[in-house]
Design an enzyme around this catalytic site. Structure first.
Site, mmCIF file in Angstrom:
data_model
loop_
_atom_site.group_PDB
_atom_site.id
_atom_site.type_symbol
_atom_site.label_atom_id
_atom_site.label_comp_id
_atom_site.label_asym_id
_atom_site.label_seq_id
_atom_site.Cartn_x
_atom_site.Cartn_y
_atom_site.Cartn_z
ATOM 1 C CB CYS A 79 -0.999 -0.040 1.146
ATOM 2 S SG CYS A 79 -2.367 1.141 0.938
ATOM 3 C CG HIS A 188 -4.049 -3.607 2.278
ATOM 4 N ND1 HIS A 188 -3.206 -3.185 3.276
ATOM 5 C CD2 HIS A 188 -4.628 -2.487 1.785
ATOM 6 C CE1 HIS A 188 -3.268 -1.876 3.398
ATOM 7 N NE2 HIS A 188 -4.134 -1.423 2.497
ATOM 8 C CD GLU A 190 -2.261 -6.356 4.809
ATOM 9 O OE1 GLU A 190 -2.546 -5.181 5.085
ATOM 10 O OE2 GLU A 190 -1.580 -6.672 3.788
#
Length: 208
Positions: A79, A188, A190
């Site tokens: 990001c 992202h 994650e």
């Protein structure tokens, strides 16, 4: 060891948990010396580019980051952590980045539309990846895989040859880059479920 840089600007625990889910230990560290000793480095980022860059400088991370990249160790930017690699950003003015990859960070244009509907900025939610090049960290990721984004700004590399994927959100923008030992994503991993976990696992398994 995988070091996740803690400079007060990222959802660090979720990134750490992502690596843990795929069987790799990662440490969250606010110590630049740990970064210098790590085998692999992760730079997450949430918030304004200006604040992230100031925090990196204040915490003494700029030189260690440049050093480990120059040494060829695997480096993952996430990001704003991807945006910081570039020359500068137009967010809240004009601010210099790390200057590792020539290019600029720009805001999505006003009035973007898709299918006759006005698109909201920030882009927040799932969107697809279109592959231009496939870094080792993206091995096994299908064309048009869906990943999770939250951003109002995107990167525009001077050299399109560093672009790994693009994504369409009113405009076609660079959603990940790959150059040598650097891979970085606007999305992202994650938060991107199985696709994101596969990327984290591939990165963790990379060799110098």
């Amino acid at each position: 060891m995988i070091a996740i840089i803690d400079y007060g600007m990222g959802n660090l625990r979720s990134v750490q948990k992502g690596f843990e889910k795929v069987g790799f230990e990662a440490v969250v560290t606010a110590d630049p010396r740990v970064v210098l000793e790590a085998e692999k480095i992760v730079l997450p980022g949430v918030g304004a580019f200006r604040d992230c860059m100031r925090n990196l400088e204040a915490a003494g991370f700029v030189e260690p980051i440049l050093s480990v990249i120059a040494q060829g160790r695997p480096f993952l930017g996430i990001c704003v952590g991807m945006q910081l690699l570039f020359t500068d950003s137009t967010e809240f003015g004009l601010y210099k980045g790390l200057g590792v990859i020539p290019g600029h960070v720009l805001r999505f244009p006003e009035g973007m539309e898709a299918g006759g509907e006005k698109l909201k900025v920030p882009q927040m939610g799932w969107n697809q990846l279109s592959f231009k090049r496939r870094p080792p960290a993206f091995e096994g990721i299908a064309d048009n895989a869906n990943v999770y984004f939250v951003h109002s700004y995107y990167v525009k590399p001077d050299d399109d040859g560093v672009t790994a994927t693009t994504t369409d959100y009113g405009i076609q923008f660079c959603s990940s880059v790959w150059r040598d030992n650097i891979v970085a994503t606007q999305f992202h991993p994650e938060k991107s479920q199985d696709v994101g976990l596969r990327i984290l696992k591939n990165f963790a398994a990379m060799k110098d």
